[in-house]
Motif scaffolding. Sequence first.
Motif, PDB file in Angstrom:
ATOM      1  N   GLU A  98       0.848  -1.199   0.000  1.00 53.08           N
ATOM      2  CA  GLU A  98       0.000   0.000   0.000  1.00 53.08           C
ATOM      3  C   GLU A  98       0.883   1.249   0.000  1.00 53.08           C
ATOM      4  OE1 GLU A  98      -3.546   2.129   2.654  1.00 53.08           O
ATOM      5  OE2 GLU A  98      -2.532   0.320   3.379  1.00 53.08           O
ATOM      6  N   VAL A  99       0.516   2.231  -0.818  1.00 53.80           N
ATOM      7  CA  VAL A  99       1.256   3.482  -0.927  1.00 53.80           C
ATOM      8  C   VAL A  99       0.295   4.644  -0.687  1.00 53.80           C
ATOM      9  CG1 VAL A  99       2.593   5.000  -2.441  1.00 53.80           C
ATOM     10  CG2 VAL A  99       2.891   2.513  -2.586  1.00 53.80           C
ATOM     11  N   VAL A 100       0.659   5.542   0.230  1.00 55.98           N
ATOM     12  CA  VAL A 100      -0.127   6.751   0.477  1.00 55.98           C
ATOM     13  C   VAL A 100       0.780   7.949   0.196  1.00 55.98           C
ATOM     14  CG1 VAL A 100      -1.440   8.098   2.149  1.00 55.98           C
ATOM     15  CG2 VAL A 100      -1.500   5.598   2.242  1.00 55.98           C
ATOM     16  N   VAL A 101       0.502   8.673  -0.881  1.00 56.12           N
ATOM     17  CA  VAL A 101       1.302   9.840  -1.249  1.00 56.12           C
ATOM     18  C   VAL A 101       0.818  11.042  -0.449  1.00 56.12           C
ATOM     19  CG1 VAL A 101       1.911  11.415  -3.133  1.00 56.12           C
ATOM     20  CG2 VAL A 101       1.759   8.959  -3.561  1.00 56.12           C
ATOM     21  N   THR A 102       1.748  11.729   0.211  1.00 52.41           N
ATOM     22  CA  THR A 102       1.378  12.866   1.059  1.00 52.41           C
ATOM     23  C   THR A 102       1.874  14.200   0.514  1.00 52.41           C
ATOM     24  OG1 THR A 102       3.354  12.505   2.412  1.00 52.41           O
ATOM     25  CG2 THR A 102       1.291  11.490   3.167  1.00 52.41           C
ATOM     26  N   GLU A 103       2.887  14.191  -0.338  1.00 50.50           N
ATOM     27  CA  GLU A 103       3.432  15.465  -0.807  1.00 50.50           C
ATOM     28  C   GLU A 103       4.187  15.254  -2.106  1.00 50.50           C
ATOM     29  OE1 GLU A 103       4.840  18.087   2.317  1.00 50.50           O
ATOM     30  OE2 GLU A 103       6.594  18.562   1.116  1.00 50.50           O
ATOM     31  N   ILE A 104       3.974  16.164  -3.063  1.00 48.49           N
ATOM     32  CA  ILE A 104       4.705  16.166  -4.325  1.00 48.49           C
ATOM     33  C   ILE A 104       5.473  17.480  -4.404  1.00 48.49           C
ATOM     34  CG2 ILE A 104       4.531  16.049  -6.843  1.00 48.49           C
ATOM     35  CD1 ILE A 104       1.787  14.677  -6.458  1.00 48.49           C
TER      36      ILE A 104
END
Length: 241
Positions: free
Chosen positions: A137-143
């Motif tokens: 599982e991957v949760v992207v929080t900031e780009i």
Amino acid sequence: KVAAFLAKHDNDVMLKILGLSGARNVAAVDGLQACVDYVEEFPEGLDVVLQERLDLTQFTEMTVDLRITPDDISIANVRKIMFAEGLWVGNLIGPEVVLTDAHIAELMRVGAYVREHNYFLTEGINCGVDYFVNGDEVVVTEINARWTGGLFPTEIIRDVGAGNKTCVAFVDLIRADRFDVCLDFFESHLFSRESTADFNVIPVGFSAIEQEIEGQKFYFSWQVIAGDFEAFKIARRDDLG
């Protein structure tokens, strides 16, 4: 809306003030008043984001640099985030920091999203992605469509030939009155490919501005330790205090 978001997540969320760096603009808050108190410490006009707070017993925070061209998205490096007392203190870099196929697929989707917003160069441009993983599982929080602080140490690690070693890149505080001792310490432990020492130092740079903390003057030092980080900490305490 803020109160409703807090209630949805049991008054346990992360508050982030955009446009600042180094994780000093991120804090856990436990209610509306805590949000108000926190943002009062900053200038007006900054954007504030509230995010679900993830369980760090289940998730691990990572960061990656993507290289984006009109025709290609590639991974320049991957780093595990290191914390002390809830604050970012450095990055773990090396062969034990790995990506699964599922992680890579999600990061490629992020790169494609950024490129759709015309963020690319023919020669390639850097984009940092902060994310959490729990298994696949991957949760992207900031780009971060920019150069990142972690990019330069990873390039230096590669250039000096330390890419096959466990490395920790971090910011240290060096007492101004011990600066010469610090340089001698670096010199005596300087990285070489032939070294068999428990650890080696790869200096990255110093700030040019003294920082006064509790009456003592310090310089910030950005450095990489290759090898046994615990052995480095013992040697550092013995030599530099």
